[in-house]
Structure formats: C-alpha cells, structure tokens
Design an enzyme around this catalytic site. Sequence first.
Site, PDB file in Angstrom:
ATOM      1  N   HIS A 103       0.779  -1.232   0.000  1.00  0.00           N
ATOM      2  CA  HIS A 103       0.000   0.000   0.000  1.00  0.00           C
ATOM      3  C   HIS A 103       0.811   1.283   0.000  1.00  0.00           C
ATOM      4  CE1 HIS A 103      -3.669   2.107   0.104  1.00  0.00           C
ATOM      5  NE2 HIS A 103      -4.338   1.344   0.935  1.00  0.00           N
ATOM      6  N   TYR A 160     -14.004   4.999  10.845  1.00  0.00           N
ATOM      7  CA  TYR A 160     -13.171   5.488   9.749  1.00  0.00           C
ATOM      8  C   TYR A 160     -13.683   4.981   8.404  1.00  0.00           C
ATOM      9  CZ  TYR A 160      -9.518   4.885   6.292  1.00  0.00           C
ATOM     10  OH  TYR A 160      -8.828   4.861   5.110  1.00  0.00           O
ATOM     11  N   SER A 214     -12.312   5.729   4.217  1.00  0.00           N
ATOM     12  CA  SER A 214     -11.412   6.516   3.378  1.00  0.00           C
ATOM     13  C   SER A 214     -12.136   7.012   2.136  1.00  0.00           C
ATOM     14  CB  SER A 214     -10.185   5.695   2.974  1.00  0.00           C
ATOM     15  OG  SER A 214     -10.563   4.645   2.117  1.00  0.00           O
ATOM     16  N   THR A 219      -5.648   9.821  -0.051  1.00  0.00           N
ATOM     17  CA  THR A 219      -6.974   9.592   0.516  1.00  0.00           C
ATOM     18  C   THR A 219      -7.207  10.550   1.677  1.00  0.00           C
ATOM     19  OG1 THR A 219      -6.178   7.884   2.041  1.00  0.00           O
ATOM     20  CG2 THR A 219      -7.036   7.147  -0.094  1.00  0.00           C
TER      21      THR A 219
END
Length: 599
Positions: free
Chosen positions: A372, A486, A488, A499
């Site tokens: 990532h 949360y 994104s 993001t």
Amino acid sequence: MVARLLLRVRPRGPAVGPGAPCRPLSAGSGPGQYLQRSIVPTMHYQDSLPRLPVPKLKDTIRRYLSAQKPLLDDGQFRKTEELCKSFESGIGKELHTQLVAQDKQNKHTSYISGPWFDMYLTARDPIVLNFNPFMAFNPDPKSEYNDQLTRATNMTVSAIRFLKTLRAGLLEPEVFHLNPAKSDTDIFKKLIRLVPSSLSWYGAYLVNAYPLDMSQYFRLFNSTRLPRPSRDELFTDDKARHLLVLRKGHFYVFDVLDHDGNIMSASEIQAHLKYILSDNGPAPEFPLAYLTSENRDTWAELRQKLVSSGNEETLRKVDSAVFCLCLDDFPIKDLVHLSHTMLHSDGTNRWFDKSFNLIIAKDGTAAVHFEHAWGDGVAVLRFFNEVFKDSTQTPAITPQSQPASTDSSAAVQKLNFKLNDALKTGIRAAKEKFDATMKTLTIDCIQFQRGGKEFLKKQKLSPDSVAQLAFQMAFLRQYGQTVATYESCSTAAFKHGRTETIRPASIFTKRCSEAFVREPSKHSAGELQQMMAECSRYHGQLTKEAAMGEMGVGSMPMGLLALSTGARALTDTYLLCDTWQQPKGLSYLSCIWTLHMHR
C-alpha cells in the site's frame, strides 16, 4: 495507532513515471500487444491538475468537533471545545501558518506529499494485515476458462498488455464523468487532445469531467518495497522483462517481454506456467517469503544478511520482476476462506513487498493483493477492472489451446537462496510470529440478498451511507456505545492526492442507531425512514468535503484494508467487515473490500 500515507514527487525520466513522454510503439506491435489505443495521451491532464487545498483551520476545528459530538458526554465535549479554542488561537494558528507557507514553496506537489509518504515508509509494523489490502475477481463468466493454467495465462497476458498500454501512453486517462454524454465521447476526445497539457484539465472541467491523478501508476510494475533500517524505500526497474512466479514457496522467473519490448507469445507463457505447475518437488524447509511478513527493521537486518550471503543478484530478480504471480495448490471453499487466503494465506507463497501479487487458486479463483505504500485503490482498481475485462472478453488462449513446443526447463529459472544458520533462525522466528498473528484474526461475512444499492437509490438513500449506518448499529448492539469510525475517500481529483478520512459517526447516526437498536417500538416506520434520510444527507456532505480535500482531520487508522471509496469503487463493492477494539477505547470498523465486476 495510525497508518500514514504519502505520495512522493514523481521522478522526471524518459522511461517511467507520470508525465514521462510516451514511448514509440515497437515495430512488432500488433493488436494483441495493447488493451486500447486512446487518442488522448494517458498523462494528458496530469500537468494541469488542481492542487490539493489546505483547509482553513477554523473549518478543520469545526469538523473535528462535529466528529467528537456523538462520542462525548456534555462535560467532555465542553472541555474539548475549550481545548480547540485554545489551540486555534495559539499553537494551532502558528502551525497552520507554517503549513500554508510550506505549501506555497512546493507548488509542484500537494502539501501532504513529503510527510505522508515518509510516515508510511517509516512504519515498522509488519505490512501484512496492517497495510496490504486485496481485491478478489469474479470467476470468468465462461466456466471452462477458470482452469488454473488457462486463467493464469490469460490474466498474465492481460496484465502485460496493461503495462505496455500504460507505458506507450495509450491507456485512456482516468476521468470521472459527471455528464458522460458530453465528455466521454469521441468528439470531445478529439478536441481535448489538441488542448495543451497545461490547460487540458480546464477543458475537461467545462463539460463536468474531472481527470484524476495518475502519478502512482508507474509503480504498478517492476516495483518492490525494500526494507531498510528506520525507513523503507520503493524500488522500480522498468527495464526488467521477467515475471516472478511463486508456487509451494519456490521462486521462478522467466521473460514475458522480448528484447524489443513485445509480449512473448501466449502459448510460450502457457508452456512455462505449465512447467512450473508440474514441478513436484517438496516445499522448501525454510520458505523465504515469511521474511516479508516481519517487523520492517527485523526484515531489513535479515535482508542485509541475505545480501552478505551471496543472494544479492537473486534478490534483484525478485525485486525487479514485472509483478509476482502466485499459483496456489488448493481451491477456495467460501468467502471467508477466500478472504484469509488472499489477505495473508499461510505466508509461504506470497512476496508481500511486491507492488502487487496476482493470486490464482487451484480452481481459478483470482485476486490482487497489493503493497500500500506506493499507491491507493484508484490505480489498482483501474488495473483490476482492465485485466478482468481483457482476460474475459479477449482472452489470449482458450481451454483448448496447446502450450508452445519450447524448452521451458531452459527458459524458466528456479531461484535458489543461500541460507546460513542465522537466516534459517530468522525465517523460523518469522513463521512463528506469522502463525500466531493470523490466529488472532477472525473474519466472517453475511450476504444480504434483499434490497441492494439499486433499491436504496430508489428510496433516495446513499448505499454507502446505509452501509456505514449498519456498522454503527452493529457496534452499538454488540458493545452498547458509539465509537469513532473510519472510512477513506479518494482525493485523486487533485495532483498527488491520496486519501482523506470520512468520520461516519455523527449525531445523526447515533440518534438513528439508538432508535433502531434500543427503542424501535417508540418510532413509526416513517420516523425511522426520516432518520435514515438525515444520515444519508449528512454522510453525502461529509463525503463531498473529503473528496474535495476539505476535511483536514484525516488520518488512516491501521486496519486490514484501506481502499479508496471513489465513485468507481462504490459501484463495484461488497463488504466483509471485521470490528475490533483499539487501545484507550478507540475502536475502528475495518472493511475487507472484495470487489466484483458488474460491468
């Protein structure tokens, strides 16, 4: 703990990187070499993309307080308000001034770029579970094409076609069309390609089209995250022509591009993969892949020992490979098994540091597992969609195709690593940690067969808002409280955007969740519907603010997966959710997104 992301300023070079000149088509390029031939150059909009705005401090504080409101009692909230006022007039004002000044000095990129990227690569936690996501493909609509060898060959060829199309500048630019009838047309494309790159974004904006940042795309191929003490680095070598294949913990490489840059024949690739699948040798006693699941400093130290032991050239072949193809020797049982397999598996048959692993199970079930730090879901999702479309609609081989009559034993190199006692001990320790960690992970899923996104849209409700509301209700029902959550959201509409965070927990979701969970009999169906509509409207507002870079309070929580929730992703997504409690009472809802093609 939070995972932090950042996009590094793109390199300026003739061969790789966004904004690089388009490569000339090779003399031997035929219809099978490219996915598409866009008349608008791939990076045509890149130079004119707008910059990510720095939110006003007062707006950031206002949004922060709104996110805190459902989490605190009256006394706690008043105390938080006082702290915010003190921050706004004191150190916060000074820091904001410094941030604005720094942003003005770096107009070639976004204000989050340097520190975001650094913080991602300085994280020392293992990247498995903490960072690396996966996306699972639907089966090939033609069942006979789901044979492992057939699908692996077709997906490999399609992936290389994507690579060539991208590097030749022939890949359609990534654009979000609000009015496709005006902007997604041949006439518009013929006109916009004549507009200078420095102005092209404005031309698209006039017809409600929003080009997206594509600066991450060059890291898709020939790239690996290298472990280094304190801070990792991203390595890319776009001159390498070979594919890395993992099977039973063994490493194989063979060329998929010839010296002229053309894709090797599909029948040759098929023959080489068949040769690898026929290797009946036992799994290695010390599978090297476990090391990529280690703490990054530990892995950095062990990698240096690998290099010192005479493995430098072998490691370079792993690092520079176009991508990693993982061939598993077992079928997928169900969605839970799929999630465990594609997210982590047993640790022996993945190189978690590669930009992405294309995984093909014994029954042809396929997924992309990606590292990532180099980029977000927008780039991977585009690759994912294009590979699925190309491999199913224009497959390179059929189930009846015969492999080429070639000497695969000469073309395929099986990599061997020299391991001393220290390395063997390190691999053994990594395996023990990996196995222990995976035992702590629980995944479950439910498929809701009634309703769905089209039904919700008819009710004028956002499907995303309803999914987030469902998480809130589930957590309230299980733990009796509302917690910080949360989600994104992509900021790829801006140059070097990554993001931003949406904070779905609000006074609206809290009120609605409590009505449904604690006192449903006290409210009529109409009242409950009205509450859901309020949640949907407010969530839509939060999403818009996040997508426009206006939130200013976003940090990515460390979870199993963080994936862009841009418009394309939302249309193709089912959710498998895992909820867990973080230290100090902070809790996050983490989602493993398994994307399915609907187009």
